[in-house]
Design a protein around this motif. Structure first.
Motif, PDB file in Angstrom:
ATOM      1  N   THR A  87       0.866  -1.174   0.000  1.00 41.06           N
ATOM      2  CA  THR A  87       0.000   0.000   0.000  1.00 41.06           C
ATOM      3  C   THR A  87       0.902   1.223   0.000  1.00 41.06           C
ATOM      4  OG1 THR A  87      -1.664  -1.177   1.290  1.00 41.06           O
ATOM      5  CG2 THR A  87      -1.857   1.221   1.192  1.00 41.06           C
ATOM      6  N   GLU A  88       0.698   2.090  -0.987  1.00 43.08           N
ATOM      7  CA  GLU A  88       1.480   3.325  -1.099  1.00 43.08           C
ATOM      8  C   GLU A  88       0.664   4.470  -0.529  1.00 43.08           C
ATOM      9  OE1 GLU A  88       4.533   3.976  -2.565  1.00 43.08           O
ATOM     10  OE2 GLU A  88       4.952   1.902  -3.086  1.00 43.08           O
ATOM     11  N   GLY A 138       7.859  12.434   0.599  1.00 45.68           N
ATOM     12  CA  GLY A 138       6.573  12.538   1.276  1.00 45.68           C
ATOM     13  C   GLY A 138       5.684  11.332   1.061  1.00 45.68           C
ATOM     14  N   SER A 139       6.286  10.149   1.189  1.00 45.62           N
ATOM     15  CA  SER A 139       5.517   8.936   0.932  1.00 45.62           C
ATOM     16  C   SER A 139       5.913   7.813   1.879  1.00 45.62           C
ATOM     17  CB  SER A 139       5.726   8.476  -0.519  1.00 45.62           C
ATOM     18  OG  SER A 139       7.076   8.106  -0.717  1.00 45.62           O
ATOM     19  N   ALA A 140       5.081   6.788   1.869  1.00 43.00           N
ATOM     20  CA  ALA A 140       5.364   5.576   2.647  1.00 43.00           C
ATOM     21  C   ALA A 140       4.861   4.383   1.856  1.00 43.00           C
ATOM     22  CB  ALA A 140       4.684   5.630   4.001  1.00 43.00           C
ATOM     23  N   ALA A 141       5.619   3.299   1.892  1.00 41.05           N
ATOM     24  CA  ALA A 141       5.221   2.037   1.274  1.00 41.05           C
ATOM     25  C   ALA A 141       5.094   1.014   2.398  1.00 41.05           C
ATOM     26  CB  ALA A 141       6.250   1.588   0.251  1.00 41.05           C
ATOM     27  N   VAL A 142       3.927   0.407   2.482  1.00 39.42           N
ATOM     28  CA  VAL A 142       3.645  -0.529   3.569  1.00 39.42           C
ATOM     29  C   VAL A 142       3.371  -1.906   2.982  1.00 39.42           C
ATOM     30  CG1 VAL A 142       2.179  -1.030   5.540  1.00 39.42           C
ATOM     31  CG2 VAL A 142       2.634   1.350   4.916  1.00 39.42           C
ATOM     32  N   GLU A 143       4.139  -2.895   3.447  1.00 44.58           N
ATOM     33  CA  GLU A 143       3.955  -4.285   3.028  1.00 44.58           C
ATOM     34  C   GLU A 143       3.113  -5.007   4.068  1.00 44.58           C
ATOM     35  OE1 GLU A 143       5.157  -5.704   0.253  1.00 44.58           O
ATOM     36  OE2 GLU A 143       6.290  -3.954  -0.409  1.00 44.58           O
ATOM     37  N   GLY A 144       2.173  -5.800   3.586  1.00 39.44           N
ATOM     38  CA  GLY A 144       1.371  -6.607   4.489  1.00 39.44           C
ATOM     39  C   GLY A 144      -0.092  -6.586   4.096  1.00 39.44           C
ATOM     40  N   ASN A 145      -0.844  -7.443   4.737  1.00 34.42           N
ATOM     41  CA  ASN A 145      -2.277  -7.541   4.495  1.00 34.42           C
ATOM     42  C   ASN A 145      -2.985  -6.675   5.534  1.00 34.42           C
ATOM     43  OD1 ASN A 145      -4.782  -8.274   3.599  1.00 34.42           O
ATOM     44  ND2 ASN A 145      -4.731 -10.314   4.505  1.00 34.42           N
ATOM     45  N   VAL A 146      -3.210  -5.414   5.171  1.00 31.84           N
ATOM     46  CA  VAL A 146      -3.748  -4.457   6.129  1.00 31.84           C
ATOM     47  C   VAL A 146      -4.683  -3.486   5.419  1.00 31.84           C
ATOM     48  CG1 VAL A 146      -1.764  -2.928   5.868  1.00 31.84           C
ATOM     49  CG2 VAL A 146      -3.081  -2.864   7.968  1.00 31.84           C
ATOM     50  N   ASP A 147      -5.673  -3.005   6.150  1.00 31.66           N
ATOM     51  CA  ASP A 147      -6.647  -2.062   5.607  1.00 31.66           C
ATOM     52  C   ASP A 147      -6.011  -0.678   5.473  1.00 31.66           C
ATOM     53  OD1 ASP A 147      -9.398  -1.159   4.946  1.00 31.66           O
ATOM     54  OD2 ASP A 147      -9.194  -0.076   6.836  1.00 31.66           O
ATOM     55  N   ALA A 148      -6.158  -0.063   4.317  1.00 27.50           N
ATOM     56  CA  ALA A 148      -5.576   1.257   4.071  1.00 27.50           C
ATOM     57  C   ALA A 148      -6.100   2.296   5.050  1.00 27.50           C
ATOM     58  CB  ALA A 148      -5.854   1.690   2.634  1.00 27.50           C
ATOM     59  N   GLN A 149      -7.353   2.196   5.443  1.00 26.91           N
ATOM     60  CA  GLN A 149      -7.912   3.171   6.385  1.00 26.91           C
ATOM     61  C   GLN A 149      -7.253   3.072   7.752  1.00 26.91           C
ATOM     62  OE1 GLN A 149      -9.867   5.731   5.566  1.00 26.91           O
ATOM     63  NE2 GLN A 149      -9.590   4.950   3.498  1.00 26.91           N
ATOM     64  N   ASP A 178       3.089  -0.299  13.923  1.00 24.81           N
ATOM     65  CA  ASP A 178       2.216  -0.749  15.011  1.00 24.81           C
ATOM     66  C   ASP A 178       0.847  -1.224  14.538  1.00 24.81           C
ATOM     67  OD1 ASP A 178       4.141  -0.317  16.930  1.00 24.81           O
ATOM     68  OD2 ASP A 178       3.358   1.645  17.536  1.00 24.81           O
ATOM     69  N   VAL A 179       0.512  -1.006  13.267  1.00 25.75           N
ATOM     70  CA  VAL A 179      -0.786  -1.439  12.739  1.00 25.75           C
ATOM     71  C   VAL A 179      -0.733  -2.955  12.531  1.00 25.75           C
ATOM     72  CG1 VAL A 179      -2.415  -1.256  10.817  1.00 25.75           C
ATOM     73  CG2 VAL A 179      -1.221   0.789  11.641  1.00 25.75           C
ATOM     74  N   PRO A 180      -1.705  -3.687  13.072  1.00 28.40           N
ATOM     75  CA  PRO A 180      -1.707  -5.150  12.902  1.00 28.40           C
ATOM     76  C   PRO A 180      -1.718  -5.549  11.422  1.00 28.40           C
ATOM     77  CG  PRO A 180      -3.307  -4.497  14.562  1.00 28.40           C
ATOM     78  CD  PRO A 180      -2.812  -3.228  13.912  1.00 28.40           C
ATOM     79  N   GLY A 181      -0.868  -6.512  11.083  1.00 37.57           N
ATOM     80  CA  GLY A 181      -0.797  -7.012   9.717  1.00 37.57           C
ATOM     81  C   GLY A 181       0.334  -6.408   8.898  1.00 37.57           C
ATOM     82  N   VAL A 182       0.959  -5.351   9.420  1.00 32.86           N
ATOM     83  CA  VAL A 182       2.066  -4.714   8.705  1.00 32.86           C
ATOM     84  C   VAL A 182       3.317  -5.569   8.854  1.00 32.86           C
ATOM     85  CG1 VAL A 182       3.606  -2.716   8.647  1.00 32.86           C
ATOM     86  CG2 VAL A 182       1.139  -2.379   8.885  1.00 32.86           C
ATOM     87  N   LEU A 238      -4.117   2.317   8.182  1.00 35.00           N
ATOM     88  CA  LEU A 238      -2.825   2.978   8.003  1.00 35.00           C
ATOM     89  C   LEU A 238      -2.982   4.488   8.066  1.00 35.00           C
ATOM     90  CD1 LEU A 238      -1.437   0.824   5.060  1.00 35.00           C
ATOM     91  CD2 LEU A 238      -0.876   0.616   7.486  1.00 35.00           C
ATOM     92  N   ILE A 239      -3.988   4.996   7.378  1.00 33.08           N
ATOM     93  CA  ILE A 239      -4.254   6.440   7.383  1.00 33.08           C
ATOM     94  C   ILE A 239      -4.551   6.916   8.796  1.00 33.08           C
ATOM     95  CG2 ILE A 239      -5.897   8.205   6.612  1.00 33.08           C
ATOM     96  CD1 ILE A 239      -6.036   6.615   3.933  1.00 33.08           C
ATOM     97  N   ALA A 240      -5.353   6.155   9.529  1.00 36.26           N
ATOM     98  CA  ALA A 240      -5.691   6.527  10.899  1.00 36.26           C
ATOM     99  C   ALA A 240      -4.443   6.579  11.778  1.00 36.26           C
ATOM    100  CB  ALA A 240      -6.706   5.546  11.480  1.00 36.26           C
TER     101      ALA A 240
END
Length: 67
Positions: free
Chosen positions: A3-4, A39-50, A25-29, A52-54
């Motif tokens: 997720t970018e 100004g970006s982040a790339a997140v690997e894992g099965n996680v809801d984008a919302q 700290d988000v579960p699944g990351v 991550l935003i939160a």
């Protein structure tokens, strides 16, 4: 799955670290890469984008999914 995110408000290395730790700290990351200059982040894992935003907005930064 990757997720970018576009992250706003980061101005220094402390900001970069805060965003990275919040996302980790988000579960699944599984892995996080934060690019202060871009100004970006790339997140690997099965996680809801919302979730991550939160996590980023709770730290005081703006975030949205890169389309």
């Amino acid at each position: 799955m990757t997720t970018e995110l576009i992250v706003s408000g980061m101005t220094c290395g402390h900001c970069e670290t805060a965003v990275k730790n919040a996302l980790k700290d988000v579960p699944g990351v599984e892995d996080v890469r934060v690019d202060l200059k871009g100004g970006s982040a790339a997140v690997e894992g099965n996680v809801d984008a919302q979730a991550l935003i939160a996590a980023v907005t709770e730290e005081g930064y703006g975030a949205q999914v890169r389309q």
